[in-house]
Design a protein around this motif. Structure first.
Motif, PDB file in Angstrom:
ATOM      1  N   PHE A 108      14.074  -5.042   8.174  1.00  0.00           N
ATOM      2  CA  PHE A 108      13.860  -6.412   7.566  1.00  0.00           C
ATOM      3  C   PHE A 108      15.003  -7.081   7.065  1.00  0.00           C
ATOM      4  CE2 PHE A 108      10.104  -3.473   7.612  1.00  0.00           C
ATOM      5  CZ  PHE A 108       9.082  -4.105   7.728  1.00  0.00           C
TER       6      PHE A 108
ATOM      7  N   ALA B  72       7.573   1.101   4.686  1.00  0.00           N
ATOM      8  CA  ALA B  72       8.909   0.991   5.248  1.00  0.00           C
ATOM      9  C   ALA B  72       9.986   1.765   4.311  1.00  0.00           C
ATOM     10  CB  ALA B  72       9.172  -0.549   5.230  1.00  0.00           C
ATOM     11  N   ASN B  73       9.644   1.891   3.139  1.00  0.00           N
ATOM     12  CA  ASN B  73      10.656   2.428   2.232  1.00  0.00           C
ATOM     13  C   ASN B  73      11.352   3.650   2.394  1.00  0.00           C
ATOM     14  OD1 ASN B  73      11.437  -0.242   0.568  1.00  0.00           O
ATOM     15  ND2 ASN B  73       9.540   0.311  -0.497  1.00  0.00           N
ATOM     16  N   SER B  74      10.355   4.525   2.950  1.00  0.00           N
ATOM     17  CA  SER B  74      10.943   5.843   2.854  1.00  0.00           C
ATOM     18  C   SER B  74      10.562   6.730   4.179  1.00  0.00           C
ATOM     19  CB  SER B  74      10.025   6.840   1.970  1.00  0.00           C
ATOM     20  OG  SER B  74       8.620   6.573   2.029  1.00  0.00           O
TER      21      SER B  74
ATOM     22  N   LEU C 292       8.493  -8.583   4.824  1.00  0.00           N
ATOM     23  CA  LEU C 292       7.153  -7.513   4.807  1.00  0.00           C
ATOM     24  C   LEU C 292       5.852  -8.351   5.059  1.00  0.00           C
ATOM     25  CD1 LEU C 292       8.028  -5.510   1.694  1.00  0.00           C
ATOM     26  CD2 LEU C 292       8.220  -4.621   3.861  1.00  0.00           C
TER      27      LEU C 292
ATOM     28  N   LYS D 235      13.238   0.361   6.741  1.00  0.00           N
ATOM     29  CA  LYS D 235      13.659  -0.952   5.923  1.00  0.00           C
ATOM     30  C   LYS D 235      14.658  -1.749   6.183  1.00  0.00           C
ATOM     31  CE  LYS D 235      15.931   1.087   1.910  1.00  0.00           C
ATOM     32  NZ  LYS D 235      16.091   1.115   0.632  1.00  0.00           N
ATOM     33  N   GLU D 236      15.527  -1.015   7.136  1.00  0.00           N
ATOM     34  CA  GLU D 236      16.781  -1.707   7.457  1.00  0.00           C
ATOM     35  C   GLU D 236      16.459  -2.842   8.556  1.00  0.00           C
ATOM     36  OE1 GLU D 236      19.476   1.350   9.070  1.00  0.00           O
ATOM     37  OE2 GLU D 236      19.676   2.123   6.927  1.00  0.00           O
TER      38      GLU D 236
ATOM     39  N   SER E 229       5.432  -1.899   2.672  1.00  0.00           N
ATOM     40  CA  SER E 229       6.574  -1.527   1.662  1.00  0.00           C
ATOM     41  C   SER E 229       6.511  -0.036   1.718  1.00  0.00           C
ATOM     42  CB  SER E 229       6.414  -2.353   0.443  1.00  0.00           C
ATOM     43  OG  SER E 229       7.678  -1.805  -0.369  1.00  0.00           O
ATOM     44  N   ARG E 230       5.482   0.453   1.429  1.00  0.00           N
ATOM     45  CA  ARG E 230       5.233   1.957   1.200  1.00  0.00           C
ATOM     46  C   ARG E 230       5.601   2.665   2.553  1.00  0.00           C
ATOM     47  NH1 ARG E 230       1.318   0.472  -2.254  1.00  0.00           N
ATOM     48  NH2 ARG E 230       1.258   1.272  -4.433  1.00  0.00           N
TER      49      ARG E 230
ATOM     50  N   GLN F 170       3.077   6.744   1.062  1.00  0.00           N
ATOM     51  CA  GLN F 170       4.195   6.487   0.816  1.00  0.00           C
ATOM     52  C   GLN F 170       5.211   7.957   1.250  1.00  0.00           C
ATOM     53  OE1 GLN F 170       4.541   5.131  -3.187  1.00  0.00           O
ATOM     54  NE2 GLN F 170       6.863   5.220  -3.029  1.00  0.00           N
TER      55      GLN F 170
END
Length: 488
Positions: free
Chosen positions: A415, A397-399, A379, A412-413, A394-395, A26
């Motif tokens: 998705f 993509a988020n950061s 996802l 994450k943009e 998710s981990r 993450q």
């Protein structure tokens, strides 16, 4: 009545190693480097850099074999090996080779740090240029301390009078505080200390040179602020008996004002956040090429010194109690180092595999840079593709950020949900938002398009979506309703 019974139950629990691995995945690049530095400081058996001729498999196997011997119930009869010998360093200590070559009168060699002035201190310093009594100065400083980062005082004067009495032991009246507040309004930047947007704009306009356009703008803000905010231009034309050109020039004066005067102050005390991309995508001979940021792939190895200690203990015939305790500690550190190296490798592999799947899925976008080419992607699509859990994707993509030929993007943009067009094809909601944004930007600002009309235009373009959906997308794009987009 008490009863006893047995119950068998299967449950899945994450090991500490798995939890740590998820946390490593993450972390973005900069946070990962901090975590790596922390681990190197805490574990002496872990070293950075490349070590030649290192066979990790054999070394780790020796660790495991040594651990078995440590756990055996053996009789300690001699002290053949001294662990301290392995901890000693044959090299000359650093402090023996260092010397102080500076005399007491030499210039200071330390690097100075830049120090900024806070916004509050900047305002307080200006108060010294006014002639105020001691009580008025105390009130003025309290008012300045009540100003937020945007430059506003968000509390009523009655509340401020109460706070002055309870916290500063200053007993005064609302009229006195309001008088001092007018002095605060003279501070720079213009508009600071206002209690609302109307007062903020009015303060700035009264500080400007009085031209016909400025005087009309002052009249509008002071006497017709509600009509102005709702863009009732016909009512403004009738109220002030002016032409459209005069009204447009006055509104242009207002639009050049700063609604957040506190945001214009740059005292050098604000942190600047730098984004470090975790991946880079390049187009080479018409093909996409993905690389992982080298800072995410550090070279780590197990300390040769610690591995030698384990070998020495294994080769000794008689082992003392002290040796056994020391080597148990060494074994724990070696195991931790072994796991951390493997976790870093697994992190690298997870990041690369996940981003490769995203790149392949959105190949058309990465080749063209056209956001309308973004395919609907959730996802689960990527998780199913690479055989991993949705939470892992998710981990990632988020950061994480990726450096593309079209700028640095947050992963994450990429998705988005899907919608069906009039031809039965699934399209990304990002594609619809891009078209909606283009339509709004190209509309006639004298007659902005309503949500109903925007829905009709999108339907003509092949995207049959409801008016309420158009309203939701418009709000997500930060466009106000048609009435508030109107310009004279």
């Amino acid at each position: 009545m008490l009863k006893q019974y047995l119950q068998f139950k299967l449950s899945q629990k994450l090991s500490p190693q798995q939890i740590q691995l998820m946390k490593l995945i993450q972390l973005p690049t900069q946070a990962f480097e901090q975590r790596l530095k922390q681990e190197l400081e805490e574990n002496p058996a872990l070293e950075s850099g490349k070590e030649k001729h290192e066979d990790y498999e054999d070394t780790f196997e020796e660790f495991d074999n040594s651990a078995d011997e440590i756990n055996d119930n053996e009789t300690i009869t001699a002290e053949d090996i001294n662990v301290d010998d392995y901890l000693s360093d044959d090299d000359i200590p650093d402090y023996r080779t260092q010397s102080n070559n500076y005399s007491s009168d030499d210039e200071e060699k330390s690097v100075p740090y830049a120090a900024g002035t806070s916004f509050t201190q900047h305002l307080t310093n200006q108060l010294n240029t006014f002639r105020l009594s001691d009580e008025e100065m105390d009130i003025a400083e309290f008012l300045v301390g009540s100003i937020d980062e945007s430059g506003y005082i968000r509390r009523s004067l009655n509340d401020i009078v109460d706070d002055l009495a309870f916290t500063q032991n200053i007993f005064t009246e609302v009229e006195t505080v309001e008088k001092v507040l007018h002095t605060v309004h003279l501070l720079d930047p213009a508009g600071v200390g206002a209690r609302n947007l109307q007062e903020c704009l009015s303060i700035q306009l009264h500080r400007k040179e009085k031209t016909p356009d400025v005087e009309l703008a002052i009249d509008i803000i002071d006497n017709a602020f509600e009509q102005f905010t709702k863009k009732h231009y016909k009512k403004l034309l009738q109220k002030f008996d002016v032409t459209e050109i005069q009204l447009r020039d006055a509104i242009e004066e207002i639009e050049h004002l700063n609604p957040k005067p506190g945001g214009s102050y740059s005292g050098g005390n604000k942190m600047v956040e730098h984004v470090v991309p975790d991946f880079a995508i390049r187009i080479v001979d018409g093909e996409l090429e993905l690389t992982l940021n080298g800072r995410n792939a550090p070279e780590l190895h197990v300390s040769r010194e610690y591995s030698n200690m384990m070998k020495g203990y294994k080769e000794s015939k008689d082992k003392s109690k002290q040796q056994k305790d020391a080597v148990l500690f060494i074994k724990q550190k070696l195991d931790a180092a072994k796991w951390f190296i493997e976790a870093i490798k697994q992190r690298q592999q997870t990041l690369f595999v996940t981003m490769s799947a995203i790149m392949d899925y959105q190949q058309e976008y990465f080749l063209t840079g056209d956001e309308r080419k973004l395919k609907p992607m959730i996802l689960k699509d990527i998780a199913d593709n690479i055989g991993m859990d949705v939470s892992t994707v998710s981990r990632v993509a988020n950061s994480k950020y990726v450096d593309t030929p079209y700028g640095t993007k947050l992963i994450k943009e990429f998705f988005s949900e899907s919608m069906t067009n009039d031809q039965g094809e699934e399209v990304s909601t990002k594609e619809i938002k891009k078209i909606l944004e283009t339509v709004i930007e190209e509309e006639d600002k004298r007659k902005p398009l309503t949500d109903e009309k925007l829905a009709s235009i999108l339907k003509e373009k092949g995207y049959p979506i409801a008016r309420r959906t158009v309203a939701k997308y418009r709000e997500q794009l930060d466009f106000p309703v048609a009435r508030l987009r109107k310009k004279i």
